[in-house]
Structures are given as C-alpha cells and as structure tokens.
Design a protein around this motif. Structure first.
Motif, PDB file in Angstrom:
ATOM      1  N   PRO A  37       0.815  -1.227   0.000  1.00 24.76           N
ATOM      2  CA  PRO A  37       0.000   0.000   0.000  1.00 24.76           C
ATOM      3  C   PRO A  37       0.845   1.271   0.000  1.00 24.76           C
ATOM      4  O   PRO A  37       0.837   2.048   0.955  1.00 24.76           O
ATOM      5  CB  PRO A  37      -0.833  -0.150   1.279  1.00 24.76           C
ATOM      6  CG  PRO A  37       0.027  -0.970   2.178  1.00 24.76           C
ATOM      7  CD  PRO A  37       0.792  -1.916   1.302  1.00 24.76           C
ATOM      8  N   SER A  38       1.557   1.490  -1.089  1.00 25.31           N
ATOM      9  CA  SER A  38       2.328   2.720  -1.279  1.00 25.31           C
ATOM     10  C   SER A  38       1.499   3.675  -2.142  1.00 25.31           C
ATOM     11  O   SER A  38       0.310   3.446  -2.369  1.00 25.31           O
ATOM     12  CB  SER A  38       3.659   2.384  -1.950  1.00 25.31           C
ATOM     13  OG  SER A  38       4.432   3.541  -2.153  1.00 25.31           O
ATOM     14  N   SER A  39       2.110   4.730  -2.642  1.00 19.49           N
ATOM     15  CA  SER A  39       1.443   5.638  -3.577  1.00 19.49           C
ATOM     16  C   SER A  39       1.903   5.299  -4.983  1.00 19.49           C
ATOM     17  O   SER A  39       3.101   5.097  -5.236  1.00 19.49           O
ATOM     18  CB  SER A  39       1.788   7.095  -3.255  1.00 19.49           C
ATOM     19  OG  SER A  39       1.233   7.458  -2.001  1.00 19.49           O
ATOM     20  N   TYR A  40       0.954   5.240  -5.902  1.00 19.76           N
ATOM     21  CA  TYR A  40       1.243   4.888  -7.287  1.00 19.76           C
ATOM     22  C   TYR A  40       0.727   6.003  -8.196  1.00 19.76           C
ATOM     23  O   TYR A  40      -0.491   6.217  -8.299  1.00 19.76           O
ATOM     24  CB  TYR A  40       0.572   3.567  -7.650  1.00 19.76           C
ATOM     25  CG  TYR A  40       1.044   2.391  -6.819  1.00 19.76           C
ATOM     26  CD1 TYR A  40       2.152   1.649  -7.204  1.00 19.76           C
ATOM     27  CD2 TYR A  40       0.389   2.037  -5.639  1.00 19.76           C
ATOM     28  CE1 TYR A  40       2.598   0.572  -6.449  1.00 19.76           C
ATOM     29  CE2 TYR A  40       0.829   0.972  -4.870  1.00 19.76           C
ATOM     30  CZ  TYR A  40       1.936   0.240  -5.278  1.00 19.76           C
ATOM     31  OH  TYR A  40       2.369  -0.811  -4.522  1.00 19.76           O
ATOM     32  N   ASN A  41       1.642   6.741  -8.840  1.00 18.65           N
ATOM     33  CA  ASN A  41       1.251   7.842  -9.712  1.00 18.65           C
ATOM     34  C   ASN A  41       0.287   8.764  -8.969  1.00 18.65           C
ATOM     35  O   ASN A  41       0.619   9.342  -7.951  1.00 18.65           O
ATOM     36  CB  ASN A  41       0.650   7.316 -11.012  1.00 18.65           C
ATOM     37  CG  ASN A  41       1.632   6.428 -11.780  1.00 18.65           C
ATOM     38  OD1 ASN A  41       2.837   6.499 -11.553  1.00 18.65           O
ATOM     39  ND2 ASN A  41       1.126   5.619 -12.695  1.00 18.65           N
ATOM     40  N   ASP A  42      -0.932   8.875  -9.443  1.00 15.51           N
ATOM     41  CA  ASP A  42      -1.915   9.748  -8.793  1.00 15.51           C
ATOM     42  C   ASP A  42      -2.849   8.978  -7.870  1.00 15.51           C
ATOM     43  O   ASP A  42      -3.890   9.505  -7.453  1.00 15.51           O
ATOM     44  CB  ASP A  42      -2.750  10.482  -9.853  1.00 15.51           C
ATOM     45  CG  ASP A  42      -1.896  11.400 -10.703  1.00 15.51           C
ATOM     46  OD1 ASP A  42      -0.916  11.950 -10.164  1.00 15.51           O
ATOM     47  OD2 ASP A  42      -2.214  11.552 -11.901  1.00 15.51           O
ATOM     48  N   PHE A  43      -2.511   7.749  -7.534  1.00 14.70           N
ATOM     49  CA  PHE A  43      -3.386   6.914  -6.721  1.00 14.70           C
ATOM     50  C   PHE A  43      -2.804   6.760  -5.310  1.00 14.70           C
ATOM     51  O   PHE A  43      -1.686   6.251  -5.142  1.00 14.70           O
ATOM     52  CB  PHE A  43      -3.563   5.542  -7.368  1.00 14.70           C
ATOM     53  CG  PHE A  43      -4.273   5.578  -8.691  1.00 14.70           C
ATOM     54  CD1 PHE A  43      -5.659   5.578  -8.746  1.00 14.70           C
ATOM     55  CD2 PHE A  43      -3.552   5.631  -9.875  1.00 14.70           C
ATOM     56  CE1 PHE A  43      -6.311   5.618  -9.964  1.00 14.70           C
ATOM     57  CE2 PHE A  43      -4.191   5.670 -11.099  1.00 14.70           C
ATOM     58  CZ  PHE A  43      -5.579   5.660 -11.143  1.00 14.70           C
ATOM     59  N   ASP A  44      -3.568   7.218  -4.337  1.00 15.49           N
ATOM     60  CA  ASP A  44      -3.189   7.113  -2.938  1.00 15.49           C
ATOM     61  C   ASP A  44      -3.895   5.892  -2.350  1.00 15.49           C
ATOM     62  O   ASP A  44      -5.127   5.869  -2.239  1.00 15.49           O
ATOM     63  CB  ASP A  44      -3.584   8.384  -2.189  1.00 15.49           C
ATOM     64  CG  ASP A  44      -3.188   8.338  -0.720  1.00 15.49           C
ATOM     65  OD1 ASP A  44      -2.567   7.337  -0.297  1.00 15.49           O
ATOM     66  OD2 ASP A  44      -3.518   9.293   0.004  1.00 15.49           O
TER      67      ASP A  44
END
Length: 858
Positions: free
Chosen positions: A117-124
C-alpha cells in the motif's frame, strides 16, 4: 505478524519447470505449457526475477479486459521489502475487472495475493477499498490494504486462500472497487495443491462432523512452534511460509524450545503426509519445562486475533523425538476454553518416536462474546498419572472456513499508533541457543512469580467477596468463573441464602430451590458417566432427586464463561410460570457457591434430530407427524396461550425433545422474548438464533415477530420430511441450505426426489401434498405471507387425518385451528396449562446458555 516476511524462494519456471499436482495426490515438477500454477507480477510487462531468483510473469494476458486497468510504479520503496518484485509494480482497477485462469477441475489451489500500500502515480492507496471474489467465494470485502498494514505495522500484506475444487476448469479472480474508490494488487499466485483437508468434528459437539474438503479456507496463522522462520523453498513443495510462534504465547511462561538431535530421523507415515508440514516443523518443539510442579500450575497458551462469526480449523502438529513409550507424557488440549482432547498422547497417536502426526479441531467463534481472540492451551493430564507432567507442540495452523454465504471476508482491523508487545516481539532477532536458555529460565521465574501473584490476588478477592456477602450483597455482584471458589461453611451459607432468595424472586415462588449438595448427590458429584449433553453453556447430566425416585436432566453452566446469567434468569422467569404438555418443565434451580444449575424433566428419547438421520432408530412417518403436531402445539401455546405472547426465537430439531412415550416437548427458552403489545407489530432486537433456521426477514430488519418462529418451524418440517440437517456444507452449493433446496425442488416439481427414502413409501399422496404446502408457506420470505402457528397446527392435524382417513372433509384452516386449540386447552389440566401472571423481565439474551441435549451452535 510484525516480523519480516520473506518472499517464497522456490524457483518455478512458468513455461517449463512448474509445480503440478497429480491425481495420486503427489506433487512433481514437470515441463508442460499447460501449467496449473501461475506466479504473476501485476503491472509488469515482462518476466522479472525477484532477489531470491524466483521468476514472476506479467499478468496482462490473464486479464479479460486489460484496457480497463492501469499499470503503475510505486513512488517509494520501504526498506523492509524483501524484493522489488512483485511489490514495486501494481495493477490498478477503477472498475470491476477479472483475471481468468485455466485450472484443472479436480484439484485445490492456493490463491496468494500480495499488496504493497504505497502511492502509485496519482493513486493514494489510503483511499483504496475493494472486494475480491474467486470461484463464487468472497475472499475480501471492502478491504483496505493501507489500514491493514498500518494496524499490523507491516510494509506489505500477503493474503492466502485455499479454494475448493471447481467443476468449470476455470478460475475467475474478480477485483471490484468500492464506490468512488479503486482496487490494486501487486502479485498473484495460483498454486496447485493436493487435498490436505478432511472431515473433522466440532469442539464440544462430537456428533457433528465438518467435511473441510467442501470449504474454501483462508490461512490465518502458520507457526513453526519452538523453531525459526521457514521460507517457502523449504516447505515440502507447497511454497508455504512458517513463522516463529513466540509472539503469540500468552504471558511470561514461554516454556522450553527444543530441537531433535541429528541422529533422530523424521519418518513420515506415508508419502502424502509429507505435504502436511515440512520436516523442519517436526524437528523443533515447545514444551512446558522440566519442573513437574510448575507445569501443573499453568497452561502453555497461545492467543490469536481472529474474525468473529466464523468457524475455524485448528491444526496441531506433533512429533515426539525424545520419548518413545505410551503414557510417558499425556496432556489435555483446550481451544477457546473448551476441551478439544482430554488425553493427548503423541506416542500413542504416532506409534513411535520421530513419526509426525497432526490433529484437526473445528471451533465456531461467536460474535456474541465480543471476544475476537482464539485461545489454544495445553496442560498436563494428572489423572492418568503419566511419567512426565508436560505437554508438547511442534506446529500450529489456523484456517478460517467459508460461511454459508460463501464468504471469508472479515472487517478491516483498527489501526493502533503503538505496537503491542506481541508485534514488538515479532521484530526481534532470533535468539541464539544461549539466549534462548536464559529466556527459558527467565520465563520460568516470571511464570512462578505470576502464579504467586495470582494466588495472593485470589485470596484477597475471596476475603473481599466474603466481606461483601456479610454486608448483605447478592452473590450476583460477583459470579466467579471458578468452581468452588468459596469453600468455607460461612461463605457457602451466604451463597445459598442469596441464591435461594434470587431464585425465589425470579420464579415468583414457583421455582424449587435445590442445594448444591442435593445436585452433587443426584449426579454422583457430576460424574462424567452421567453426561448426556455438552455445549457452550456447560454440561447436562442425567440425575436423580428426592431419594432417586425422580429422574431429571441437570444443566450446569460452565463457570469459565460469564455469558450465562441472562439466560439463566430468563429460563427461570419463563418456565417457572409455564406449564404445558408440550413444553419441557422446569423443576427447579440451584445458585450456590457460584454455580448456576437448572433442573428439568428428563426426556428419555433425547432430541428429535437424533431420530431423523445418522441413527439406528429412525422414526416412521406417523411418528414424525405426531411429533410435529406436538411441537406445533407447544409453540402455538407460547404465541397465544399465555398472558403475553412469547416468541421462542430458537426453534430447531435439537430443541424439540422426546419423552419416554415419544411425546414432543419444546425446550431451550434462553433466547425467548415477550412479543409485541397491541400497539406494536414487532419487537426490535439484536438477531439471535441458529443458522439454517433463522428467519431472513428478522435477519435483514432485526424486527422479531411470532412469524419468525413459524419460519424456523417450517425448516424443522422439511427436516422431518427429508431426513437431513438444516445445513450441510459438504453438499453442493445449492443443496447446503435445506430451506433453499426444498423451495427449489418445490418450484421444479421434483420434491419427491429429496424425501427421506426411509418413509417415502409410507406417506399418503394427499397427506404429502398438504404437508409440503404448509411447510412451504412457513418459509415465505415475508412474515405477513406466513400462516399463524394455529393454522400450521390445524394443517398438521389435517395431514394426520388424511393419513388415517383420506376422504375426510377439509374446513377453513384458521377457524379450525382456533377451535382445535380451544378444545386442546380445555383438555389440559391446571398443572399442564399455566399462565404468565406478569410480564417477564430480563429477557435479553446476550449470550448462549440453553440447549438441553446435543446442542448446536447459534
């Protein structure tokens, strides 16, 4: 769960050398393009290799609609990640998306899902909530990998499931985002496996077996007890990970960890048994220690946090590598404070030193207790006088079983800012042998100090309780969960007086008070040979009163649970004022020395359920019809014959008892509620009852009416006609619920195919038609569409008339029902037909106390 989780170190080549299960339940590596196993790095476009040399393939070709998803790369890498593969790439879903895997239809498969559960591009990912289903089973529901990782203080999450054999040959893995959210996954494993699950009995219900082969399960815990972390490459070919057990041990008494000498060989009893657990699990163990005196005064206990309202399979692994004779070490096994095994003797089970053996136990964890922990405890069995007072365990696995709705999903955990002691321990390095030895000594010292402290506290508490009782306080203010906690004559007198007063007040003077001495005399001091039933409330004994002239059933509450008080009071309040030919009569009660005991009429023939299936004394059709009529009379009396409507709330075949003349009597009033008043249509209350019998409208709306009993009784009628239990998870999905299966066959016009073959040829056609119609009406989805119990009663009596005289006339059901009941009430004597003279109080049922014989979980 805070310790570092290493990824699986088994090299599986996707296109050539793969993991495959053969029909003989053997697993071999084989070169085949039609692989049964899939290891996918989600979001990756090429084949990649993790830090252990394990190959992960792209997931893109298994997506049915790849254009509906996005691939993304994590913005940051947590230092605790064991590898960038598969965790640094992710597959993002903004709408429902499906993976499709071709699998053989005759094998189980592991499903392992990896989440970072990290941050991916614009997805938190802190805003990500989603569900996952596979083969029709709900694996995760509104799942948040972010919240779960925060609560467990882990950088990444692995969820492992074992899905049942699917007939279709295709496994669809579906990710569904919650509203205004998105789903994601980093890695997916689909691994073929042999069938490692079999039938197992429920703890506390020895007559109830669960065929685990028919369940999809979730792995909750897998521990190498007394040993170290075991990576996937060392796991007998099933790529499982085994963790250290020490973070889950309760208290300071860790016991002693040991390891088999190099010259001791682990000899599996069969080739298939090698897949149950690897050799490294059986080469290490945890026992209680060398001091027999200390061992007799504590339990070696593990505690696990789980999801409530599920059944769990607890698998214990044993291998004795020091002793070699039977009765050298015998111990008891307790699961959630219930005895799972009274006399566990590893050598007797395995027939030799160094031979692995495992034992499975099923236990249902009920949410009513508000306890989301599962306890496993071992204690030496002193009664059989073994050579060593000790116990041993080598490995432990806990699996959650899918429920009747094909669901495995639990709630998201509650995050905590502070690590628990157990979580902190998980991050500690593995101790050396010297530090382990020192830890054992420290553990024994702390354990002894703890025991002394508890003893001092216990003595102080007894003195406090005795002082309070002398001041006139009721014993209700402190019901100790310990047998015989007050043994002095003075304390006993106080308890007796207090108990007598309360029982007298509850029963309106109609409930006889028994002394504990009378109860002990009538049960041979609670002899195990007198036990006729056992359940969550405790044990039921066949006993005698009044100089052994009267046979009774004596129900003794389990003092280790504080959940029985409301139902104890409820049964006294109701049954002391109810007298009816078709209700089990309460004779009296005992509340002395912190005991809670109820005394009933003895029902010689046991429960209705015992005579419908799995027995040599099956009932004829007319006997079943008469029993159903008797039970209907009892329930109809509850609804209409007393001053206030009484809703039973737990009508089922185990709560219909049979006396020596096969007369049916309704029992178990611990969950009963007084019905609505004239100005009300229902009673709003928390849902209670038994799965398989539960009114769906009551379940949905939490609004209880007398029609809820009608629904449950309809299920009983089909039980009587079909000769099968209300729930049977071992059957195909559409047949699991008897109510659903009966209604489906009624709609199809194939009902005769599911009638009990033992009675099929006995039933008159018109009688059968009438019986089925009334049972179907009882199962109407809406209470308003169901008949009253009076109408049910008349229709059953009409069925009996058709059986005896097929040409008899039929009249309007409701009118005839009222006439039939009026005549029935007139014929009953004053002793048989009583009234509630005041509205009962304290009918809340926050716990389970009742069920007289052969109880079922609620």
């Amino acid at each position: 769960m805070n310790c570092k989780i290493h990824l699986y170190f088994l090299a599986i080549i996707f296109s050539c050398t793969i993991f495959k299960v053969h029909s003989q339940n053997k697993i071999n590596n084989t070169s085949s393009p039609n692989s049964n196993s899939f290891i996918l790095a989600c979001g990756s476009n090429t084949e990649t290799t993790d830090s252990d040399g394990r190959k992960w393939n792209s997931d893109i070709k298994f997506l049915i609609s790849p254009n509906t998803s996005l691939s993304a790369i994590a913005k940051s890498q947590d230092p605790s990640l064991p590898s960038t593969i598969p965790y640094m790439t992710s597959r993002i879903f903004k709408s429902e998306s499906t993976y499709k895997f071709p699998i053989p239809p005759n094998f189980r498969h592991w499903i392992r899902l990896h989440f970072y559960p990290s941050s991916y591009n614009d997805f938190d990912t802190s805003t990500s909530f989603f569900s996952v289903t596979a083969g029709g089973f709900t694996l995760l529901n509104n799942f948040s990998a972010y919240i779960t990782a925060e609560a467990l203080t882990q950088a990444y999450i692995i969820r492992e499931f074992s899905i049942i054999k699917l007939d279709s040959g295709t496994l669809n893995l579906i990710f569904t985002p919650s509203k205004d959210s998105f789903a994601f996954v980093n890695g997916i494993e689909i691994i073929s496996m042999p069938e490692i699950f079999q039938s197992v009995s429920m703890v506390g219900f020895s007559d109830q077996n669960m065929n685990i082969e028919s369940y999809t399960v979730q792995t909750m815990y897998r521990l190498n007890v007394g040993g170290q972390y075991i990576s996937a490459i060392n796991d007998s070919g099933l790529t499982r990970i085994w963790y250290d057990d020490s973070p889950y041990i309760f208290g300071a008494a860790l016991g002693v960890s040991s390891e088999a000498e190099k010259n001791v060989s682990i000899v599996y009893p069969s080739n298939d048994s090698k897949f149950i657990a690897p050799e490294n699990v059986y080469r290490t163990a945890r026992s209680m220690g060398p001091n027999s005196t200390v061992n007799q005064n504590y339990n070696l206990t593990w505690v696990f946090q789980i999801d409530v309202n599920f059944t769990y399979l607890v698998r214990l692994h044993f291998c004795e590598f020091q002793l070699d004779k039977v009765n050298q070490m015998v111990f008891s096994i307790f699961i959630n404070n219930s005895t799972a095994e009274q006399e566990a003797d590893v050598i007797a089970w395995s027939n030799g030193r160094g031979v692995p053996v495992y034992k499975d136990y099923a236990v249902y964890v009920n949410g009513r207790t508000n306890d989301d922990n599962l306890w496993v405890a071992l204690h030496p069995n002193v009664a059989v006088k073994p050579e060593f007072y000790d116990s041993i365990l080598n490995g432990l696995e806990i699996f959650k079983l899918s429920d009747t709705r094909l669901n495995l999903a639990g709630p998201n955990p509650v995050p905590s800012e502070l690590k628990s002691e157990a979580e902190s321990q998980q991050g500690m390095p593995i101790r050396s042998s010297k530090s382990s030895h020192n830890g054992v000594i420290l553990g024994l010292i702390l354990g002894s100090v703890t025991c002394i402290g508890l003893l001092v506290f216990f003595i102080a508490f007894l003195k406090y309780k005795k002082r309070k009782n002398k001041q006139g306080l009721s014993s209700n203010t402190g019901w100790l969960p310990i047998y015989g906690s007050s043994r002095s004559s003075g304390t006993a007198t106080t308890s007796k007086s207090s108990g007598s007063s309360r029982i007298s007040n509850l029963g309106g003077g109609l409930c006889r008070h028994f002394t504990l001495a009378e109860i002990r005399l009538g049960t041979d001091n609670f002899s195990e040979s007198r036990v006729i039933g056992v359940g969550g409330f405790g044990k039921v004994y066949k006993g005698y009163i009044d100089g052994k002239t009267t046979t009774v059933a004596i129900k003794r509450s389990n003092p280790s649970s504080e959940q029985g008080l409301n139902e104890f009071q409820n049964e006294i309040e109701l049954l002391s004022k109810l007298r009816h030919r078709h209700l089990v009569s309460l004779i009296g009660a005992c509340e002395e020395n912190n005991e809670m005991i109820l005394v009933y009429d003895y029902m010689e023939k046991g429960t209705l359920r015992e005579h419908l299936y799995k027995t040599n004394t099956l009932l004829s059709w007319k006997e079943r019809l008469n029993i159903s009529i008797g039970a209907a009379r009892g329930i109809h009396y509850l609804h209409t014959g007393a001053k206030y409507t009484i809703i039973h709330r737990d009508v089922k075949s185990t709560n219909i008892l049979l006396d020596e003349k096969w007369v049916a009597k309704v029992s178990d009033f611990g969950l009963s509620k007084t019905g609505p008043t004239l100005n009300q249509t229902h009673v709003s209350t928390i849902v209670k009852g038994s799965f398989g019998y539960l009114d769906p409208e009551y379940f949905r709306r939490q609004q209880l009416t007398d029609k809820s009993d009608v629904y449950s009784f309809g299920v009983v009628l089909f039980e009587i006609l079909c000769g099968r239990p209300a729930l049977n998870p071992s059957l195909p999905k559409e047949q699991v619920s008897l109510a659903d299966w009966a209604l489906l066959n009624h709609r199809r016009g194939t009902f005769e195919e599911i009638i009990d073959p033992f009675i099929k040829g006995e039933i008159n056609c018109e009688c059968l038609k009438q019986f089925i119609e009334i049972a179907v009406k009882c199962l109407s989805d809406h209470g308003l569409d169901r008949p009253s119990m009076g109408a049910v009663l008349w229709n059953l009596e009409y069925c009996l008339q058709l059986e005896n005289n097929p040409d008899g006339p039929k009249v309007v059901a409701e009118q005839k029902a009222n006439d039939a009941y009026a005549m029935h009430a007139t014929l009953l004597s004053i002793e048989e037909e009583g009234e509630i003279c005041q509205k009962p109080e304290g009918h809340s049922a926050n716990a389970v106390f009742s069920q007289i014989v052969n109880p079922q979980g609620r």
